[in-house]
Design an enzyme around this catalytic site. Structure first.
Site, mmCIF file in Angstrom:
data_model
loop_
_atom_site.group_PDB
_atom_site.id
_atom_site.type_symbol
_atom_site.label_atom_id
_atom_site.label_comp_id
_atom_site.label_asym_id
_atom_site.label_seq_id
_atom_site.Cartn_x
_atom_site.Cartn_y
_atom_site.Cartn_z
ATOM 1 N N SER A 1 27.963 30.057 14.191
ATOM 2 C CA SER A 1 26.242 30.104 13.964
ATOM 3 C C SER A 1 26.998 31.684 13.515
ATOM 4 O O SER A 1 27.282 31.697 12.251
ATOM 5 C CB SER A 1 25.756 30.296 15.660
ATOM 6 N N GLU B 1 22.792 19.401 13.519
ATOM 7 C CA GLU B 1 22.388 21.277 13.148
ATOM 8 C C GLU B 1 20.996 21.445 13.570
ATOM 9 O O GLU B 1 20.362 21.969 14.118
ATOM 10 C CB GLU B 1 22.880 22.039 12.006
ATOM 11 N N HIS C 1 23.228 21.974 16.818
ATOM 12 C CA HIS C 1 23.764 22.947 16.996
ATOM 13 C C HIS C 1 24.234 23.994 17.889
ATOM 14 O O HIS C 1 23.365 24.129 18.449
ATOM 15 C CB HIS C 1 22.752 24.539 16.445
#
Length: 582
Positions: free
Chosen positions: A210, A340, A454
């Site tokens: 991330s 995600e 995610h």
């Protein structure tokens, strides 16, 4: 003998040890760590852990908002406990035990497999969290099994977050990027000290997820980072992502003075502003920073504080650097998760046991919250690509899947595609791409409908493990071991297929399906799911929309507007718009 089991995580059992405390001698003195033991698949492993090592002075008082100053110490350093986490908002939905937080948080941890030997490859983990949350290690989420299972030295770091790490005034008073310079300082520390731990400074791979992935990507482009690492792994984030970098210096300036106003530092110029902000209590500054997107809801950027284009760490915007092929000479691995975009629903519906229904109103809410600034023609194009026949005919369609894919592609997949293509064209090192497409048997967020969400990839290669109610299936255990082998092979050789330079990718020792390089003519991805197959670009069509069609559409509309201003009649000019036709 092992003491009583203290924490079970995945298929690892983490335990205490009665072994004598390990010691490492560096230029400044002796660092005294502690030995940890854990069991994986009926095998015991030992790891020497050196925790909470300060790499920079506490960034407080006159050092707040300044580049890090290397830490000075002499004698013995007791490195038995994790250091402070950096100041950040508390998010109850995340399973992180931050422990104590303080601005005196610039520490790193080093994990060394036992027996200790020389010239091991090194992996430096940069955590994610939107540049505003997270830590290198947590008391309840250990990081080190990847070190022993992959036979590498693992370094995890803290860096300044949010307003403390990324405030920028748009001038030389506070250029910004303090958090990025913190990361840079840890790389310098590794180059100077890692040999004492048995590490090879010429084989350092930085990796992150991330915002940590966005950070890694920026280091591959920054001239200041050149020569400090040999490999880079990016998990769900690239420098070209819409959230990765703030480029408008006018906006930096506005936000800096905006936060000053919130904490009683309403000043005339940036020097006066800085002099006032350095004395504001930590909690007051943190609380004010959390209100920034409320104060400036019209701002186009998704994050209030993030890395900036500063003429120093980042001399040009990422798109320009990539177009100039300004990559540091390192090997690259990058990828993203299939789902995600379900992350947005995870935080809005944390207790839902089945896929939430996202109606048209919710869909527009999510689109606005994601800072999509689309013309009517672009919205029409999104419908053509992301809406299926059922959605177009259903009077109350569920937009869940459509938004999840839009969010994935716009925020992660298509920017990663741009970055990978640029890296392959620059030919500064080998390039590998992956697509994490495994739906966990138990989600890290405890949401069975979130797919390969995610952050779910981190639970499968040993960086952050969930508490002991999260257990992998036998198939997932095998998948995890393969992922760790791919990751650590890459750190050792620059090739995920082999762990030593004289090892053939097809040899029995590899025991992995070959992972082909990503090239411009054959854009192949490793599909990270139990079969570990290779697939062509999984989001090629949708990313063509974002990366090629939308820019052409924008250019065409700009040309039309210019034509409108220059050649049309008064009546035609008054009706000129993005949808108007001559």
């Amino acid at each position: 003998m092992l003491q009583q089991i203290c924490l079970a995580m995945l298929f690892f059992v983490v335990c205490s040890s009665n072994a004598s405390n390990p010691t490492v001698t560096v230029d400044q003195g002796q660092i005294i760590g502690k030995r940890l033991q854990f069991r994986a698949q009926d095998t015991d492993f030992d790891v020497d852990a050196y925790l909470g090592i300060p790499y920079a002075e506490a960034p407080v008082g006159p050092l707040r908002f300044k580049p890090p100053v290397p830490k000075e110490w002499q004698g013995e350093l007791n490195a038995h406990e994790y250091g402070n986490s950096c100041p950040q908002p508390i998010i109850p939905a995340l399973p992180f035990d931050l422990g104590k937080t303080s601005e005196d948080c610039l520490i790193l941890n080093v994990y060394v497999p036992v027996p200790v030997r020389s010239n091991r490859a090194v992996m430096l983990w940069i955590h994610g969290g939107g540049y505003s949350m997270g830590a290198g290690s947590f008391a309840n989420l250990e990081t080190y099994p990847i070190a022993s299972l992959g036979d590498v030295i693992l370094v995890s770091i803290n860096y300044r977050l949010g307003v403390f790490g990324f405030l920028a005034t748009g001038d030389e008073v506070v250029p910004g990027n303090m958090g990025m310079l913190d990361q840079l300082e840890t790389m310098k520390w590794v180059q100077k000290n890692i040999e004492a731990f048995g590490g090879d400074p010429n084989r350092v791979t930085i990796f992150g997820e991330s915002a940590g992935s966005g950070s890694v990507s920026l280091h591959t482009l920054s001239p200041l980072s050149k020569g400090l690492f040999s490999g880079a792994i990016m998990q769900s984030g690239a420098a070209t992502a819409p959230w990765a970098v703030l480029e408008d210096k006018t906006l930096f300036h506005k936000r800096a003075f905006g936060i000053g106003k919130l904490v009683g530092c309403e000043k005339e110029d940036t020097k006066q502003l800085l002099d006032c902000l350095v004395d504001v209590p930590t909690d007051d500054l943190l609380n004010a920073s959390q209100r920034m997107m409320e104060v400036f809801p019209e701002d186009p950027e998704m994050l209030a504080f993030a890395p900036v284009y500063d003429d120093h760490f980042l001399p040009e915007c990422p798109d320009t650097l990539i177009s100039q092929r300004s990559f540091n000479p390192v090997n690259i691995m990058a990828g993203y998760n299939a789902d995600e975009g379900t992350m947005a629903f995870v935080f809005r519906f944390p207790d839902a046991t089945e896929k939430p229904h996202c109606d048209a109103t919710e869909f527009e809410y999510y689109m606005a919250a994601s800072k999509f600034h689309l013309t009517p023609l672009q919205k029409d194009a999104l419908e053509l690509v992301y809406f299926d026949n059922a959605m177009l005919t259903d009077p109350n369609p569920n937009y869940f899947d459509a938004f999840a894919r839009i969010s994935r592609d716009s925020g992660f997949a298509c920017s990663t595609d741009t970055y990978l293509r640029g890296a392959a064209e620059a030919d500064a090192g080998s390039v590998y791409a992956y697509y994490f497409n495994h739906h966990p048997s138990k989600s890290g967020f405890n949401t069975p409908w979130s797919g390969a969400c995610h952050g779910d990839d981190t639970f499968f290669f040993g960086i952050h493990f969930t508490p002991n109610d999260f257990n992998l299936t036998d198939v997932e255990v095998e998948m995890t071991m393969k992922m760790i082998q791919y990751w650590t092979n890459f750190a050792k050789t620059g090739n995920p297929n082999i762990g030593t330079k004289n090892e053939e990718a097809s040899s029995p020792a590899a025991k992995l399906l070959e992972w082909p390089q990503f090239t411009l003519d054959k854009r192949m991805y490793k599909e990270l799911s139990p079969p570990m197959t290779n697939i062509p670009d999984p989001t090629g069509i949708s990313c063509k929309l974002w990366n090629a069609y939308f820019p052409k559409l924008d250019a065409a509309l700009a040309d039309k507007q210019q034509e409108c201003k220059s050649h049309w009649s008064k009546e035609e000019k008054e009706s000129c718009s993005g949808e108007a036709k001559p």
